[in-house]
Design a protein around this motif. Structure first.
Motif, PDB file in Angstrom:
ATOM      1  N   VAL A   1      -1.507  -5.314   2.552  1.00  0.00           N
ATOM      2  CA  VAL A   1      -2.661  -6.147   2.871  1.00  0.00           C
ATOM      3  C   VAL A   1      -2.389  -7.540   2.335  1.00  0.00           C
TER       4      VAL A   1
ATOM      5  N   GLN B   1       2.795  -0.163   4.763  1.00  0.00           N
ATOM      6  CA  GLN B   1       1.665  -1.067   4.968  1.00  0.00           C
ATOM      7  C   GLN B   1       1.455  -1.942   3.747  1.00  0.00           C
TER       8      GLN B   1
ATOM      9  N   THR C   1      -9.788  -1.292   2.841  1.00  0.00           N
ATOM     10  CA  THR C   1      -8.466  -0.668   2.734  1.00  0.00           C
ATOM     11  C   THR C   1      -8.375   0.108   1.424  1.00  0.00           C
ATOM     12  N   THR C   2      -7.208   0.606   1.145  1.00  0.00           N
ATOM     13  CA  THR C   2      -6.999   1.351  -0.097  1.00  0.00           C
ATOM     14  C   THR C   2      -6.448   0.466  -1.216  1.00  0.00           C
ATOM     15  N   THR C   3      -6.618  -0.852  -1.084  1.00  0.00           N
ATOM     16  CA  THR C   3      -6.148  -1.746  -2.138  1.00  0.00           C
ATOM     17  C   THR C   3      -6.898  -1.467  -3.440  1.00  0.00           C
TER      18      THR C   3
ATOM     19  N   LEU D   1      -4.129  -6.581   7.627  1.00  0.00           N
ATOM     20  CA  LEU D   1      -3.381  -5.355   7.348  1.00  0.00           C
ATOM     21  C   LEU D   1      -2.102  -5.395   8.156  1.00  0.00           C
TER      22      LEU D   1
ATOM     23  N   LEU E   1       0.801  -1.226   0.000  1.00  0.00           N
ATOM     24  CA  LEU E   1       0.000   0.000   0.000  1.00  0.00           C
ATOM     25  C   LEU E   1       0.830   1.272   0.000  1.00  0.00           C
TER      26      LEU E   1
END
Length: 139
Positions: free
Chosen positions: A37, A35, A100-102, A50, A23
């Motif tokens: 995932v 970070q 998440t920001t995936t 995470l 990430l």
């Protein structure tokens, strides 16, 4: 490129292999962190976790062995903070993307997020070197 199509990501999970996604960097207090995932098959489920670790700014590809900055993870090094789980591969991926920001187009096979981090470090260093060179040429 090393990214998996959605079908290949689902296929990897079905075959019992994890997938993950780097990430990028973040800040935890005054400490630089990175970070990623992970989605891992576990007991008939797909666990979404995470991971938040200290950013050593080094070309270290073994991310799970970096120092965790998440108190939940400290008891079980490398396992990360569980965000949820699902019995279905596609649902687990969708869950990770919701929580998440995936991105749907950036999943990689297990242990490849470390390569993504090394690319990130090299890019960051190249950018810093280019800025220094520009500053020197202006002087």
């Amino acid at each position: 490129m090393r990214y998996l199509t959605r079908q290949f990501a689902i296929g990897a999970l079905r075959r019992g292999h994890g997938i993950e996604q780097f990430l990028g960097c973040t800040q935890i207090g005054a400490v630089a962190a990175i970070q990623w995932v992970a989605i891992s098959p576990m007991d008939g489920q797909y666990r979404v976790s995470l991971h938040t670790v200290q950013d050593p700014d080094d070309e270290v590809g073994d991310l799970p062995n970096l120092m965790s900055l998440d108190p939940v993870d400290e008891a079980y090094v490398g396992e990360g903070r569980e965000l949820g789980s699902s019995p279905d591969e596609a649902e687990a991926i969708a869950l990770a993307e919701q929580l998440t920001t995936t991105r749907s187009d950036c999943w990689v096979n297990h242990a490849v997020a470390g390569d993504e981090y090394m690319d990130f470090v090299r890019s960051r260093r190249n950018t810093a070197d280019a800025s220094r060179q520009q500053d020197q040429s202006r002087s």
